[in-house]
Design an enzyme around this catalytic site. Sequence first.
Site, PDB file in Angstrom:
ATOM      1  CG  ASN A  80      77.656 -48.879 -61.913  1.00 37.94           C
ATOM      2  OD1 ASN A  80      78.153 -49.177 -62.986  1.00 37.94           O
ATOM      3  ND2 ASN A  80      76.968 -47.764 -61.710  1.00 37.94           N
ATOM      4  CG  MET A  89      76.257 -53.899 -58.106  1.00 36.73           C
ATOM      5  SD  MET A  89      76.051 -55.470 -58.931  1.00 36.73           S
ATOM      6  CE  MET A  89      74.522 -56.021 -58.239  1.00 36.73           C
ATOM      7  CB  CYS A  90      74.728 -48.652 -57.291  1.00 36.29           C
ATOM      8  SG  CYS A  90      73.384 -47.529 -57.588  1.00 36.29           S
ATOM      9  CB  ILE A  91      72.329 -53.095 -60.106  1.00 34.78           C
ATOM     10  CG1 ILE A  91      71.842 -53.551 -61.484  1.00 34.78           C
ATOM     11  CG2 ILE A  91      71.717 -53.925 -59.015  1.00 34.78           C
ATOM     12  CD1 ILE A  91      72.369 -54.927 -61.853  1.00 34.78           C
ATOM     13  CB  VAL A 125      78.617 -46.504 -55.594  1.00 37.10           C
ATOM     14  CG1 VAL A 125      77.104 -46.479 -55.541  1.00 37.10           C
ATOM     15  CG2 VAL A 125      79.105 -47.798 -56.185  1.00 37.10           C
TER      16      VAL A 125
END
Lengths: 153, 546
Positions: A80, A89-91, A125
């Site tokens: 991620n 960061m993909c959160i 990602v």
Amino acid sequence: MASSQKRITKELAEVLGNPPEGIAVNLVDEGNVHNWNIVMDGPEGSPYEGGKFKLLLVLPTDYPFKPPKISFKTRIWHPNVTFDEHGSMCIGILKPEAWKPSSKIMSVLTATQNLLAEPVPDDAVETSAAEKFKNDRPLFNREAREYTRKYAK
Amino acid sequence: MSENRGGGGGRHLDATGDREVVYCHQCHAEWYNDEHGLECPTCEGQITEIVTPGESDPRPAAEPQSQVPPDFDRIRNHNPWETTDSDPEEADIDEHVTGVRSPGGGPRVTYFTRTIRSRGDGRGERNAEGSEDNPDVVMTDFQNMLSGLIGPAFQAGQPGRSGQDTLFNGGGPFNAGPAGGGNVHTFGGRTTNGHIMGARYTFTTNLPAQGGPGQREGQGDDITALLGNIFGGMGAHQDHVHEHGPRPAGGMPPGLQSLFAALLNPANMRSGDAVYSQEALDQIISNLMEQHPQSNAPGPASPDAIASLPKKKVDEKMLGDDGKGECSVCMDDVQLGEEVVSLPCSHWFHETCVGLWLSEHNTCPICRKGIDSATTPASNTQGATSTSSPSQNPSSPWRDNRGPERPDRLSRSNTTGSRNESRLASIRHFGRLTPTHEDEPAAQAPRRWQVVGDRNPYSTTSERQSDPSSPRRLRSSRQNSDQSAPPPRIRSSRQNSESSGRSYTSDLSSRRRSTTATSQAESGGGSGPFAWLRSRWGDRGTRDGR
């Protein structure tokens, strides 16, 4: 935007006064509460264990109406997080459609920590990392540990 | 047809004299009206025009004599059916000819040429650059084309995920320049014994330049625009997404097979506004959703709804056990007796704090429940049936879908939970509303409640159904954009060349207008050999222009 500064200051005091385990926070620039330096320990039991990861937390001027932005300054091989100089960061909690003003920085930090411990490969990602995480966990752990040793020591 | 043309510089018949010169748009023959009448003596076509001298002369300009041998002239010529000195402007006039009788009255001839070029007056400019006429350049291009066809690295172009303006700006693989590597390949069918079956495709690949010196300055522009025209059909969204979709790997069979594979790939089954397969539609929708992550966020609440939120003084019940409470937006403490705004979900905030949030997103800052649907019954019980509907309706078709339930649906963790929750909520709505509605005289009230109740389960259970806004948004934004689909563009350039010679307009909106005009005008009176195509493309143009 005085109200945002007030809230950020409160939250900063909260985090400094009661820092979550494995997370250290300080301001990038003492005069500016919008940019936070964060050092996060790799969670125990994860391949990131033993690593110290620097993150940058940027609070927009219209915080809390817009979510904070958080990025890894230390390279990390994680499904991620982009494995590049951006370290984006993909959160879920920070996505525009999921953000809510009552979310606090503290919860963002702990969510980030949880993400290190438990990647969400469906929301990846860094697809190569996600593939390995899903299909070949030992290999993933080995490589992630390798990169942790290389970049996060 | 060549006997109708003079030699040397005066290739065209003199239209300034007393005799009327007629020009055939199909075969480009010229003749005197008093000799053969208005029907073309060569191809029996009826798309003819009495030549008016000057700017509106439909005939191509006489080309300056070049030092290039006629063979090269022919190679680079856009129209392979022409013999030696074809018209330079043909490059820009797109032809759709079918069922034309061949000159000798022989077998029927069918050919179809599709050429897209963005620079109107390309030939003239290239001549000025002085490179086009160099035989070496032409040969190098030809070799590039061949090696591109045979080489294993052949890649068919991908359907652009955005238009030419964004795809190749700044550092794209198609940039012009000596090191840039774009080649244009043009295929032409050939004629044998007057029986012609063929098609011509112009497409590009991004192979590295095979012959460095052969690269022309300015070629990149052409390629960019050309690619954009061909594959940039969905280029309506001018945001700066520079991702190129995954390209097919180099293992594809070379040459025409891969071209056709690319053309017939269901993922490519779209042309401009039109898509021909579910897959292509899905692709467009998912592209759009990727490009606009913000659009997933719930839209703003209506000012009326915000204003009508009840205000309360904070009492003991609203504070926690320790007697303290805070507004969770500004995190300031709230004292007993302070006035706050309470949302339908019974969360409360400072009026300014929640107002700022709601004017951007119709969700509770704590639980993300929307306020709009909940205020419908509120305004109802106040008896404001007729006035409340207009304030609700303008926001309805889209916002309802992007409303409170959607974020829940998108968050992975508790999809089922939120689904059940919203079902429960809708049931509660019914239960709560029914008694009230019996008191209501207005007949439209239950219908609205129906909507409130039905909407929730649908929007959570079925993504397709709940998302009609995406294709609609696609369509409307496409129409707002200046990207016109390739077919209309082709026609419009043709129309331009018919009516105004070589004065090409770059204004796309006027092109669009003329497209519609052309298609309507021509589809009305078509009895000639163009009739079939005309009705076909005409329909298309009308649809696009709508």
